[in-house]
Enzyme design. Structure first.
Site, PDB file in Angstrom:
ATOM      1  N   SER A 166     -43.817 -43.068 -29.194  1.00  0.00           N
ATOM      2  CA  SER A 166     -45.161 -42.877 -29.445  1.00  0.00           C
ATOM      3  C   SER A 166     -45.199 -42.293 -30.967  1.00  0.00           C
ATOM      4  O   SER A 166     -44.796 -42.892 -31.835  1.00  0.00           O
ATOM      5  CB  SER A 166     -45.842 -42.059 -28.604  1.00  0.00           C
ATOM      6  OG  SER A 166     -47.332 -42.079 -28.729  1.00  0.00           O
ATOM      7  N   ASP A 249     -49.520 -50.680 -22.182  1.00  0.00           N
ATOM      8  CA  ASP A 249     -49.686 -49.591 -23.270  1.00  0.00           C
ATOM      9  C   ASP A 249     -50.919 -50.279 -24.118  1.00  0.00           C
ATOM     10  O   ASP A 249     -50.658 -51.370 -24.692  1.00  0.00           O
ATOM     11  CB  ASP A 249     -48.391 -49.640 -23.862  1.00  0.00           C
ATOM     12  CG  ASP A 249     -48.545 -48.447 -25.035  1.00  0.00           C
ATOM     13  OD1 ASP A 249     -49.483 -47.805 -25.106  1.00  0.00           O
ATOM     14  OD2 ASP A 249     -47.385 -48.334 -25.687  1.00  0.00           O
ATOM     15  N   HIS A 281     -48.517 -46.560 -21.280  1.00  0.00           N
ATOM     16  CA  HIS A 281     -47.946 -45.816 -22.428  1.00  0.00           C
ATOM     17  C   HIS A 281     -47.245 -44.412 -21.779  1.00  0.00           C
ATOM     18  O   HIS A 281     -47.845 -43.619 -21.311  1.00  0.00           O
ATOM     19  CB  HIS A 281     -48.948 -45.074 -23.279  1.00  0.00           C
ATOM     20  CG  HIS A 281     -48.608 -44.604 -24.583  1.00  0.00           C
ATOM     21  ND1 HIS A 281     -47.841 -45.476 -25.671  1.00  0.00           N
ATOM     22  CD2 HIS A 281     -48.531 -43.473 -25.065  1.00  0.00           C
ATOM     23  CE1 HIS A 281     -47.652 -44.627 -26.596  1.00  0.00           C
ATOM     24  NE2 HIS A 281     -48.039 -43.500 -26.478  1.00  0.00           N
TER      25      HIS A 281
END
Length: 306
Positions: A166, A249, A281
């Site tokens: 991320s 995601d 995600h």
């Protein structure tokens, strides 16, 4: 529900991450949780915290696996940068600690997890600079005479990797590009970069990122948010890049776009990508024993062992 009076004191609301009051106070919604290190020699992976910069408080958590070989051969070395939207988490947050612990065990690698200072109290690009400082500290052990004996004794700088997930993947990407342009001490080269569910910007203004990074437009004309406009990209300082993407995601397409872009950018390395079907995600952090998370972990470990 907040009262009208309470609402009137809010300058910026970036729920579920944080709110900023008009008096400058930052209100976070979750209390941090902490996973302890392990110094038990019987543990599959030992870990410890080390301060890198007393001036800033930047530290790392080092994970040392019980080697699966009977030789004294040194182990691959990974610098890992956690996610959390640049404003949440730490090396001791249970999801990040547990993931890195599993990665060190599965890959039989020494992993150095970076505890950078968080936005918005510490405006970006501080997190990028802290992570670069930590990388340089790790590299200072390449001659076997650094301040941390675990790295001197066990880390193989010929098999050196950087990665994150991320926001941490965004920072890791920035580090790899920076290393390619400026180089690293002792002639160290980054062998591979892995980007798990990476965060990059889009055409619409990212108001939270812009608030955390006042020098950014928050849009895709910022090379940190959009590698396509980074003239340094062809010089990215690693030989291989692996992308881990999740089907559900919200950043999936940006990850795919970067994968495609990298192949056309003039960068001469190798790239690979895997997509976890049906997952969102950061799924591997919150459901680490599910089949897709185990598959992703094994694929990452294979990347580090190549």
């Amino acid at each position: 529900m907040a009262s009208e009076t309470e609402d009137s004191t809010i300058a910026h609301d970036f729920s579920p991450f944080f709110r900023v009051h008009k008096d400058g106070r930052i209100e976070r919604f979750k209390e941090p949780q902490f996973a302890p290190t392990s110094n038990d020699p019987k543990s599959v992976v030992q870990s410890k915290d080390v301060v890198v910069s007393p001036e800033t408080g930047v530290s790392v958590r080092i994970f040392l696996p019980k080697t699966k070989t009977t030789t004294t051969q040194k182990l691959p070395l990974v610098v890992y940068i956690h996610g959390g939207a640049f404003c949440l988490g730490s090396t001791s947050s249970p999801p990040f600690h547990n993931f890195v612990n599993s990665l060190a065990d599965e890959a039989d690698a020494v992993v150095v997890s970076v505890d950078y200072r968080l936005a918005p109290e510490h405006k970006l690009p501080i997190a990028y600079d802290d992570s670069w400082l930590a990388l340089q500290w790790v590299v200072s052990h390449a001659n076997g005479r650094g301040p941390e004996q675990w790295l001197n004794d066990h880390a193989d700088f010929g098999r050196f990797f950087v990665g994150g997930e991320s926001a941490g993947a965004n920072i890791a990407n920035n580090i790899a590009v920076r290393a390619g342009v400026g180089g690293l001490d002792h002639g160290v080269k980054i062998d591979g970069l892995f980007l798990v569910h990476p965060f990059f910007g889009g055409k619409e203004e990212d108001k939270m990122y812009k608030f955390m990074c006042p020098g950014s437009s928050g849009r895709d004309d910022d090379p940190v948010l959009n590698p396509a406009v980074d003239p340094r990209l062809p010089r990215m300082g690693c030989r291989r890049v692996m992308f881990c993407i999740a089907e559900k995601d919200w950043f999936k397409q940006r990850g795919w776009d970067y994968y495609e872009l990298l192949g056309k950018s003039g960068w001469s390395g190798e790239r690979e990508i895997m997509e976890s079907e049906g997952e969102g995600h950061g799924f591997h952090l919150f459901n680490p024993t599910c089949d897709k998370a185990v598959t992703q972990l094994k694929r990452l470990a294979s990347f580090l062992k190549q």
